[in-house]
Design an enzyme around this catalytic site. Structure first.
Site, PDB file in Angstrom:
ATOM      1  CG  ASP A 238      -2.161   0.916   0.938  1.00  0.00           C
ATOM      2  OD1 ASP A 238      -2.057   1.790   0.046  1.00  0.00           O
ATOM      3  OD2 ASP A 238      -3.193   0.768   1.605  1.00  0.00           O
TER       4      ASP A 238
HETATM    5  C1  BGC Z   1      -5.027   3.250  -0.115  1.00  0.00           C
HETATM    6  C2  BGC Z   1      -5.109   2.226  -1.228  1.00  0.00           C
HETATM    7  C3  BGC Z   1      -4.919   2.921  -2.554  1.00  0.00           C
HETATM    8  C4  BGC Z   1      -3.597   3.645  -2.548  1.00  0.00           C
HETATM    9  C5  BGC Z   1      -3.275   4.371  -3.839  1.00  0.00           C
HETATM   10  C6  BGC Z   1      -3.793   4.114  -0.214  1.00  0.00           C
HETATM   11  O1  BGC Z   1      -3.861   5.175   0.677  1.00  0.00           O
HETATM   12  O2  BGC Z   1      -5.055   2.587   1.124  1.00  0.00           O
HETATM   13  O3  BGC Z   1      -6.336   1.550  -1.185  1.00  0.00           O
HETATM   14  O4  BGC Z   1      -4.994   1.986  -3.594  1.00  0.00           O
HETATM   15  O5  BGC Z   1      -3.627   4.617  -1.508  1.00  0.00           O
HETATM   16  O6  BGC Z   1      -4.058   5.492  -4.015  1.00  0.00           O
END
Ligand code: BGC
Length: 747
Positions: A238
């Site tokens: 993530d």
């Molecule tokens: C989120 C993810 C997301 C990623 C990219 C993160 O803060 O938890 O679900 O895909 O950002 O935007």
């Protein structure tokens, strides 16, 4: 097989030609949404985009600034919760196809979806992005969704692996879950995504699990995902989920992504290069093996080859497209089936447009646009039909539709003043005495102003409700509450909506209440409202779908994918477990998540799991259950069927409709404790008025087992089981007892 061999041979050929620097470039972000490329060898970057509700807008490569163009408006899909509420695997597949096609059409390789974490608490800010409290429903809906996405030569990225069930302290919170709930509740969706849907990629979660960061957890990534489940695709962190070079290098993670533009300084960039080089040239204590890096590069190359991204194969890659009429039809179909009729006393619904002269639509969710909110799930929708627009376009000019806002939503500035404590906590800044006094003064003023404005809107709405034929009140939450990065504080409706609903019901007891939200709310007025409809963030056609249901063009067939508790304290995560602010959160409720708790402990919810009414009625009859333990036959339609359940469902009413038939299994002689029953199969069946159909649902051995931590496998014991054919977890229509003669063990 040949294909597989070709892929592995090509991976090794490429790997031999890559320098250490090039390999390292491939395993960390070189843009906010792309990995590093190796042009010399024709290896492109992996281009990624959020998220579950459509393909997100374009950002600049290294800044969180919209590209500012108009070519990134897209089809806005119903949320994953909405999709789960359809209980219709085909719709999940069709919706997946739309998402995959649009992602490819926008030039993406990986779409960061779906979100399949278990809905453990009603308060989790990201509940709307997730599907259900039940692992079987998650599994059955996620698998076709992923298949639909990947059919387009785009990778799904199933997130967030694993046990990521709250937003509070999301980067650090350390979750403790026992082995049984881990295996029986929190992991099955991910396991199915890997084994059945063959997802190409998976996203590590932000939180820690049993002390390790999920993005470099040896237990989750190396042991469970890679070794046990045999996953050989790419694991992506993530954004900002990596915290240590050595741990990340030696875990099953392949690609580090983050939120800042200092790409060379990511843990898996220069620090990794240095660690390898120092290890070779220094004392070797912190040595990281290059072979660990090779494994990551292999997983990334394998993903690229599967997506036809390399060499001449690129010619064969599907092109995708976006914003087609077909896509809009698909999301309308999904939205229609996602709406849930929770209550319909005196057959209040549908409202007949015939003879209707004056309609009041009350509540800001009637006109609010939701697609542009929620955090990473936000998108630029090509359009979004609001409920008010849906109703107006359906009713046309002969009905007078009067709209009243009904409740007041504080301005951004007022919200800041109202929530100053949270803001200063987030900024981790202590206030001086003077600043504190000023903050309190402003908070009081903002409160008074909100109350004053709210009262004006409430009175206006009540006056309107008195003088019309019909009232539809459309309230609920919005993405100030259903939002990434923050959990709700309570289950109450915000903006004084409870008072509004009560007051409107006093002057017009027939008013229909519609709740638009992604997670449960407390409904103090449940007994007084005759008709309650649940709508999710249902996509660009959500307003049309809702109008069709309210006016009777579409018969609702959605069912709750989660329990709506009467109050927060009834929710097991809050009653027994821990949730929220703590650094360590222990899931003390264990297996008793959602209906597993409510049904086992006899706690009455507001609305139970699997509940959803229709404008018609369904009768269940002729339940037949056959067990075939000895001669599994490859000739059968389902050769693994251990138990075959047949039940006839009849539409006994006057209109066509659909019913999601649910099969629960109750283990009557288990040696360990188990919930009183668990969902193990379902089938949605469409029936014309008066029509009946026999539904067949097969159950494999995995419908009967529990996880035995000592044996480290699932175990279905011999003995008595009850098979329940049900319309919801608490509306069991027919039951049959069976005996299993043998014991089964499986992973
Ligand atoms: C989120 C993810 C997301 C990623 C990219 C993160 O803060 O938890 O679900 O895909 O950002 O935007």
């Amino acid at each position: 097989m040949k294909m597989k061999k070709d892929i592995e041979t090509r991976i090794e050929e490429l790997l031999r030609q890559l320098t250490l620097e090039e390999k390292i470039a491939m395993i960390h972000g070189d843009g906010l949404f792309q990995s590093g490329a190796v042009e010399r060898l024709g290896i492109p970057p992996l281009k990624m985009s959020d998220g579950p509700m459509g393909v997100r807008n374009e950002f600049r490569r290294s800044e969180w600034i919209n590209s500012g163009t108009t070519d990134d408006y897209v089809t806005y899909l119903p949320s994953n919760s909405a999709l789960a509420a359809t209980w219709n695997r085909e719709l999940a597949y069709e919706t997946g196809r739309v998402l995959g096609k649009e992602a490819r059409g926008r030039g993406k390789d990986i779409i960061l979806a779906p979100g399949i974490n278990i809905k453990r608490s009603p308060l989790c800010g990201r509940n709307f992005e997730y599907m259900s409290e039940d692992p079987k429903l998650v599994e059955e809906m996620a698998v076709p969704l992923i298949k639909g996405i990947q059919e387009n030569d785009v990778a799904a990225c199933v997130k967030h692996f694993a046990v990521n069930n709250q937003e509070t302290e999301r980067l650090w919170v350390d979750t403790y879950v026992d082995e049984r709930p881990l295996r029986e509740i929190y992991l099955p969706g991910f396991k199915a995504a890997v084994e059945q849907a063959e997802t190409h990629t998976l996203m590590g979660a932000y939180n820690r699990f049993r002390g390790e960061h999920c993005c470099h957890s040896k237990l989750l990534l190396s042991e469970i995902l890679r070794k046990e489940w045999g996953f050989d695709g790419a694991v992506i962190s993530d954004w900002g989920g990596v915290h240590d070079t050595k741990e990340a290098a030696e875990s099953g993670l392949d690609l580090e992504m983050s939120v800042t533009p200092n790409f060379d300084e990511y843990y898996l960039a220069n620090p990794l290069l240095k660690a390898i080089q120092d290890g070779e040239h220094g004392d070797g204590k912190e040595k990281i093996e290059e072979s660990d890096i090779d494994e990551k590069v292999r997983n990334i190359l394998r993903t690229m080859l599967r997506l036809h991204m390399l060499g001449e194969d690129r010619e064969n890659r599907k092109t995708g497209t976006y914003n087609t009429t077909e896509h809009r039809e698909a999301v309308l179909n999904a939205a229609r089936e996602s709406l849930i009729l929770l209550k319909n006393e005196d057959k209040r619904l549908p409202i007949s447009p015939k003879g209707l002269k004056k309609l009041a639509v009350i509540g800001q969710n009637a006109e609010m646009i939701h697609s542009n909110g929620g955090g990473s799930a936000e998108i630029k929708a090509l359009y979004e039909i609001s409920p008010l627009m849906g109703l107006k376009t359906k009713l046309g000019g002969n009905v007078e539709v009067n709209y009243a806002k009904g409740y007041y939503i504080p301005t951004r500035q007022e919200q800041k003043e109202l929530n100053w404590q949270q803001h200063s906590l987030e900024r981790k800044k202590e206030l001086t005495k003077e600043e504190l006094a000023e903050a309190l003064r402003k908070q009081k003023l903002a409160e008074e102003e909100s109350r004053r404005q709210g009262q004006i809107l409430l009175e206006e709405a009540v006056a309107l409700a008195k003088e019309v034929d019909e009232v539809i009140l459309i309230g609920g939450l919005n993405h100030d509450y259903d939002v990434e990065g923050r959990d709700r504080k309570d289950m109450l409706l915000p903006y004084n909506q409870d008072a509004l609903i009560e007051e409107v019901l006093k002057v017009n007891p027939n008013a229909v209440v519609v709740i638009v939200a992604g997670s449960p709310i407390q409904m103090a007025w449940q007994d007084r409202a005759k008709a309650i409809v649940w709508s999710w963030y249902a996509g660009m056609e959500g307003g049309n779908a809702l109008a069709e249901v309210l006016l009777g063009d579409v018969n609702p067939s959605g069912k709750l994918p989660e329990t709506i508790p009467q109050k927060l304290e009834d929710s097991p995560a809050h009653k027994f477990g821990e949730f929220g602010t703590k650094e360590t959160v222990t899931y003390k409720e264990g297996l008793y998540v959602g209906y597993r708790y409510f049904d086992t402990y006899g706690v009455e919810p507001a609305f139970c799991f699997g509940h959803g009414l229709s404008y018609t009625e369904f009768a269940y009859k002729n339940l037949e259950v056959s067990v075939r333990e000895d001669n599994f036959s490859a000739k059968e339609a389902d050769p693994d069927a251990l138990v075959t359940v047949k039940v006839t469902v009849e539409n006994t009413g006057a209109v066509d409709g659909a019913e999601a038939v649910q099969i629960y299994v109750a283990d009557k002689e288990v040696s360990l404790e188990r919930p009183v029953h668990e969902l193990k199969g379902f089938q949605k069946v469409f029936l014309k008025a008066g029509e009946e159909k026999e539904v067949t649902i097969t159950l494999h051995k995995n419908a009967f087992g529990f996880y035995n931590p000592e044996r480290k496998c699932f175990q279905a014991e011999s003995g008595e089981f009850e098979i329940q054919a049900a319309s919801s977890s608490r509306d069991i229509r027919l039951r049959k007892t069976i005996q299993l003669k043998r014991e089964y063990r499986y992973q």
